[in-house]
Scaffold this motif. Structure first.
Motif, mmCIF file in Angstrom:
data_model
loop_
_atom_site.group_PDB
_atom_site.id
_atom_site.type_symbol
_atom_site.label_atom_id
_atom_site.label_comp_id
_atom_site.label_asym_id
_atom_site.label_seq_id
_atom_site.Cartn_x
_atom_site.Cartn_y
_atom_site.Cartn_z
ATOM 1 N N GLY A 50 -1.894 2.367 -2.239
ATOM 2 C CA GLY A 50 -3.168 1.928 -1.651
ATOM 3 C C GLY A 50 -3.435 2.520 -0.286
ATOM 4 N N THR A 51 -4.728 2.513 0.097
ATOM 5 C CA THR A 51 -5.094 2.899 1.457
ATOM 6 C C THR A 51 -5.006 1.648 2.335
ATOM 7 O OG1 THR A 51 -6.754 4.032 2.803
ATOM 8 C CG2 THR A 51 -7.589 2.473 1.179
ATOM 9 N N HIS A 52 -5.246 1.809 3.626
ATOM 10 C CA HIS A 52 -5.154 0.663 4.540
ATOM 11 C C HIS A 52 -6.561 0.254 4.952
ATOM 12 C CE1 HIS A 52 -0.800 1.096 4.820
ATOM 13 N NE2 HIS A 52 -1.039 2.390 4.785
ATOM 14 N N MET A 53 -7.111 -0.679 4.205
ATOM 15 C CA MET A 53 -8.520 -1.055 4.379
ATOM 16 C C MET A 53 -8.829 -1.556 5.787
ATOM 17 S SD MET A 53 -10.020 -0.637 1.398
ATOM 18 C CE MET A 53 -9.608 -0.412 -0.332
ATOM 19 N N SER A 54 -7.873 -2.234 6.405
ATOM 20 C CA SER A 54 -8.156 -2.827 7.723
ATOM 21 C C SER A 54 -8.416 -1.756 8.775
ATOM 22 C CB SER A 54 -6.990 -3.718 8.167
ATOM 23 O OG SER A 54 -5.829 -2.928 8.371
ATOM 24 N N ARG A 55 -7.855 -0.562 8.558
ATOM 25 C CA ARG A 55 -8.008 0.483 9.585
ATOM 26 C C ARG A 55 -9.434 1.048 9.621
ATOM 27 N NH1 ARG A 55 -2.298 3.742 8.647
ATOM 28 N NH2 ARG A 55 -1.036 1.861 8.350
ATOM 29 N N GLN A 75 0.813 -1.219 0.000
ATOM 30 C CA GLN A 75 0.000 0.000 0.000
ATOM 31 C C GLN A 75 0.850 1.274 0.000
ATOM 32 O OE1 GLN A 75 -0.786 -2.801 1.380
ATOM 33 N NE2 GLN A 75 -2.941 -2.991 1.914
HETATM 34 N N1 LIG Z 1 -5.573 -0.749 -0.578
HETATM 35 C C1 LIG Z 1 -6.174 -1.914 -0.887
HETATM 36 N N2 LIG Z 1 -6.237 -2.892 0.053
HETATM 37 C C2 LIG Z 1 -6.894 -4.027 -0.258
HETATM 38 C C3 LIG Z 1 -7.486 -4.219 -1.520
HETATM 39 N N3 LIG Z 1 -8.059 -5.427 -1.513
HETATM 40 C C4 LIG Z 1 -7.843 -5.957 -0.273
HETATM 41 N N4 LIG Z 1 -7.110 -5.107 0.489
HETATM 42 C C5 LIG Z 1 -6.805 -5.165 1.917
HETATM 43 O O1 LIG Z 1 -5.510 -5.154 2.348
HETATM 44 C C6 LIG Z 1 -5.662 -5.244 3.769
HETATM 45 C C7 LIG Z 1 -4.391 -5.328 4.480
HETATM 46 O O2 LIG Z 1 -3.794 -4.065 4.381
HETATM 47 P P1 LIG Z 1 -3.698 -3.011 5.583
HETATM 48 O O3 LIG Z 1 -5.030 -2.532 5.940
HETATM 49 O O4 LIG Z 1 -2.719 -1.951 5.202
HETATM 50 O O5 LIG Z 1 -3.177 -3.924 6.745
HETATM 51 P P2 LIG Z 1 -1.871 -3.839 7.568
HETATM 52 O O6 LIG Z 1 -0.742 -3.344 6.702
HETATM 53 O O7 LIG Z 1 -1.716 -5.149 8.252
HETATM 54 O O8 LIG Z 1 -2.277 -2.758 8.618
HETATM 55 P P3 LIG Z 1 -1.489 -1.429 9.033
HETATM 56 O O9 LIG Z 1 -0.230 -1.886 9.694
HETATM 57 O O10 LIG Z 1 -2.444 -0.716 9.926
HETATM 58 O O11 LIG Z 1 -1.240 -0.683 7.745
HETATM 59 C C8 LIG Z 1 -6.615 -6.357 3.946
HETATM 60 O O12 LIG Z 1 -7.469 -6.126 5.014
HETATM 61 C C9 LIG Z 1 -7.432 -6.288 2.647
HETATM 62 O O13 LIG Z 1 -8.765 -5.884 2.924
HETATM 63 C C10 LIG Z 1 -7.424 -3.175 -2.484
HETATM 64 O O14 LIG Z 1 -7.925 -3.263 -3.620
HETATM 65 N N5 LIG Z 1 -6.741 -2.044 -2.111
#
Ligand SMILES: Nc1nc2c(ncn2[C@@H]2O[C@H](COP(=O)(O)OP(=O)(O)OP(=O)(O)O)[C@@H](O)[C@H]2O)c(=O)[nH]1
Length: 263
Positions: free
Chosen positions: A59-64, A9
């Motif tokens: 990308g954005t961070h969808m989980s947040r 992302q």
């Molecule tokens: N940006 C983006 N994320 C997606 C896409 N499809 C699935 N994901 C998500 O990618 C997520 C994981 O990414 P983050 O939310 O950044 O999770 P993380 O890196 O463990 O969390 P942080 O440390 O808070 O950034 C999963 O929850 C999916 O939902 C998409 O098309 N774009």
């Protein structure tokens, strides 16, 4: 070997274009909203949540998004939604954040003659945006009603065609307005409200009441608009009415949007 759990992302994208809104759509979650009678009402909402994304990030961070909803324990309503959006924007280093929420909203409603109470379902709408200190809040409701055609009544020897109609009301407001007020305004503008439970004396009443209050789709949309225009809390409104015509296989439709001067 792939690098371990790389944060894709945060990499630069192929096309460096700012994104207006990115996030989650159609997320279902239990929520608690404000209720004029009970204080709070528990329901299940469909949520869309978005932020902006600068061109430098892939990308954005969808989980947040989900993390923030979890932190609010599903308590999402007109009084705290801006706080939620501020938190979301901060958590995602975004300039703006947006929420769209649609939920079944239940009211106890008494049958007109027997006064037997039953739960009636409406749809509640909450739309909110927060962008660099500026907030925007819209609340709304979808209200099913009955309309009886004035034309049909005046040209027919007996009877008149009537149908279920759906009124959608959305408002921007000064301080606060209850969803219940929007529902009351919509119902008062129709030929008759509709009810979940009607016994025979109620059915007779509703049938005759609608006959005494014939309304075109135009009458209903104007009736709602007039009442919203006169409501001191309302700054802007959008109202639309759709009649599911019983003499056609298509619908009749009307809408009005107005901003009050000085709002
Ligand atoms: N940006 C983006 N994320 C997606 C896409 N499809 C699935 N994901 C998500 O990618 C997520 C994981 O990414 P983050 O939310 O950044 O999770 P993380 O890196 O463990 O969390 P942080 O440390 O808070 O950034 C999963 O929850 C999916 O939902 C998409 O098309 N774009």
């Amino acid at each position: 070997m792939k690098p371990e759990l790389i944060d894709v992302q945060s990499l630069p994208p192929e096309e460096k274009i700012d994104i207006d809104k990115v996030g989650i759509k159609g997320f279902k979650h239990p929520v608690t909203v404000l209720d004029r009678e009970k204080g709070l009402q528990h329901t299940v909402a469909e949520l869309n949540l978005y932020v902006d994304l600068p061109s430098k990030f892939k990308g954005t961070h969808m989980s947040r998004f989900i993390e923030v909803i979890n932190e609010f324990k599903g308590e999402i309503h007109v009084k705290n939604v801006i706080k939620l959006l501020k938190k979301l924007a901060q958590r995602l280093s975004a300039k703006s954040a947006h929420l769209e929420m649609f939920f079944p909203y239940f009211l106890q409603k008494k049958a007109p003659v027997t006064q037997i109470s039953s739960l009636m379902e409406y749809q509640g709408i909450l739309l909110a945006s927060y962008s660099e200190g500026k907030k925007d809040l819209v609340i709304g409701a979808k209200v099913p009603v009955m309309t009886l055609c004035p034309c049909s009544k005046s040209i027919s020897q007996f009877s008149a065609h009537n149908q279920r109609s759906l009124i959608t009301v959305k408002v921007r407001f000064k301080e606060f307005i209850w969803l219940e007020e929007l529902i009351e305004i919509a119902e008062a503008s129709a030929s008759s409200p509709v009810y979940s439970l009607l016994k025979r004396p109620d059915e007779k009443f509703v049938t005759e009441f609608a006959y005494e209050n014939p309304r075109f789709v135009e009458d209903v949309v104007r009736g709602v608009a007039k009442r919203l225009w006169e409501h001191p809390e309302v700054k802007w409104f959008f109202v639309e009415v759709e009649n599911f015509e019983s003499i056609h296989a298509h619908n009749a439709y009307a809408c009005i949007e107005r901003t009050k001067r000085g709002s």
